[in-house]
Design an enzyme around this catalytic site. Sequence first.
Site, mmCIF file in Angstrom:
data_model
loop_
_atom_site.group_PDB
_atom_site.id
_atom_site.type_symbol
_atom_site.label_atom_id
_atom_site.label_comp_id
_atom_site.label_asym_id
_atom_site.label_seq_id
_atom_site.Cartn_x
_atom_site.Cartn_y
_atom_site.Cartn_z
ATOM 1 N N HIS A 62 -24.624 17.457 24.376
ATOM 2 C CA HIS A 62 -23.305 17.033 24.458
ATOM 3 C C HIS A 62 -22.941 15.504 25.119
ATOM 4 O O HIS A 62 -21.889 15.330 25.196
ATOM 5 C CB HIS A 62 -22.343 18.219 25.224
ATOM 6 C CG HIS A 62 -20.962 18.206 24.420
ATOM 7 N ND1 HIS A 62 -19.756 17.996 25.047
ATOM 8 C CD2 HIS A 62 -20.658 18.134 23.169
ATOM 9 C CE1 HIS A 62 -18.765 18.123 24.442
ATOM 10 N NE2 HIS A 62 -19.201 18.142 23.235
ATOM 11 N N LYS A 95 -22.635 11.796 26.219
ATOM 12 C CA LYS A 95 -22.405 10.576 25.236
ATOM 13 C C LYS A 95 -22.424 9.317 26.127
ATOM 14 O O LYS A 95 -21.526 8.749 26.884
ATOM 15 C CB LYS A 95 -20.924 10.493 24.703
ATOM 16 C CG LYS A 95 -20.578 11.740 24.040
ATOM 17 C CD LYS A 95 -19.479 12.613 25.190
ATOM 18 C CE LYS A 95 -18.940 13.844 24.381
ATOM 19 N NZ LYS A 95 -19.589 14.708 23.692
ATOM 20 N N ASP A 126 -30.603 -2.389 28.234
ATOM 21 C CA ASP A 126 -31.793 -3.206 29.160
ATOM 22 C C ASP A 126 -31.751 -2.566 30.563
ATOM 23 O O ASP A 126 -32.119 -3.379 31.622
ATOM 24 C CB ASP A 126 -31.007 -4.778 29.551
ATOM 25 C CG ASP A 126 -31.356 -5.353 28.010
ATOM 26 O OD1 ASP A 126 -31.979 -5.142 27.206
ATOM 27 O OD2 ASP A 126 -30.505 -6.334 27.854
#
Length: 213
Positions: A156, A158, A163
């Site tokens: 779940h 996000k 870099d």
Amino acid sequence: MSYFDLSNSKLKIIAAITLTAVGSEILYYALKKFRRIPKAEVENEVLFFPDKGIACPAYFERKSGCNQSVCSYIHEVTNLRRVIIRLREAKKTLDVCIFILTCQEIGQEIVNLKRNGVKIRVIVDYEMANSTGSRIELFRRHGIPIRTKKVLQLMHHKFAIIDGECLICGSFNWTMQAVTANWENVIITSEPGLVQPFAIEFQRLWDEFSCLT
Ligand SMILES: [Zn+2]
């Protein structure tokens, strides 16, 4: 003309410039030694969705701009564009760990980064990898490695790391529903104390999860 043929005034100017350059260098290291110079500036940005509209692709992406007399898009920087601008800053790596990714604009941006030589890795929820409109198959066609885990629990997260030094995270799934309809939050930060734990967690999941087949 040799260096020594220069007039006195020219020599003075050269000497002054040289002394200034050397002096400022010495001053820089002296200040650095005594910690008067702050470390690289930490950048923080907080975004809240939904956006009030979709940014005009022509206005932002074409040199000629938007030629519509009445444009249904908006000509201002939206939060989605801010996320895309950040992603576009990737020079070496982009690690994405996201529950669902159906937003075409972000999907295309990631493909463009891959074409530009950025090393991309994507972790995604197993069920959502094949959801309607998922960009994951597109990524696979472009040779972007995808990892997931077939379990009942949701992957779940996000978040994304650019870099290894910029973190994008929050409630925001990369879908147009989230962009234009949902109340969502996103934090973008270069604060090492936040970026590093996410980078470590990404690598841990990458090692634990399997290639999507
Ligand atoms: Zn327009």
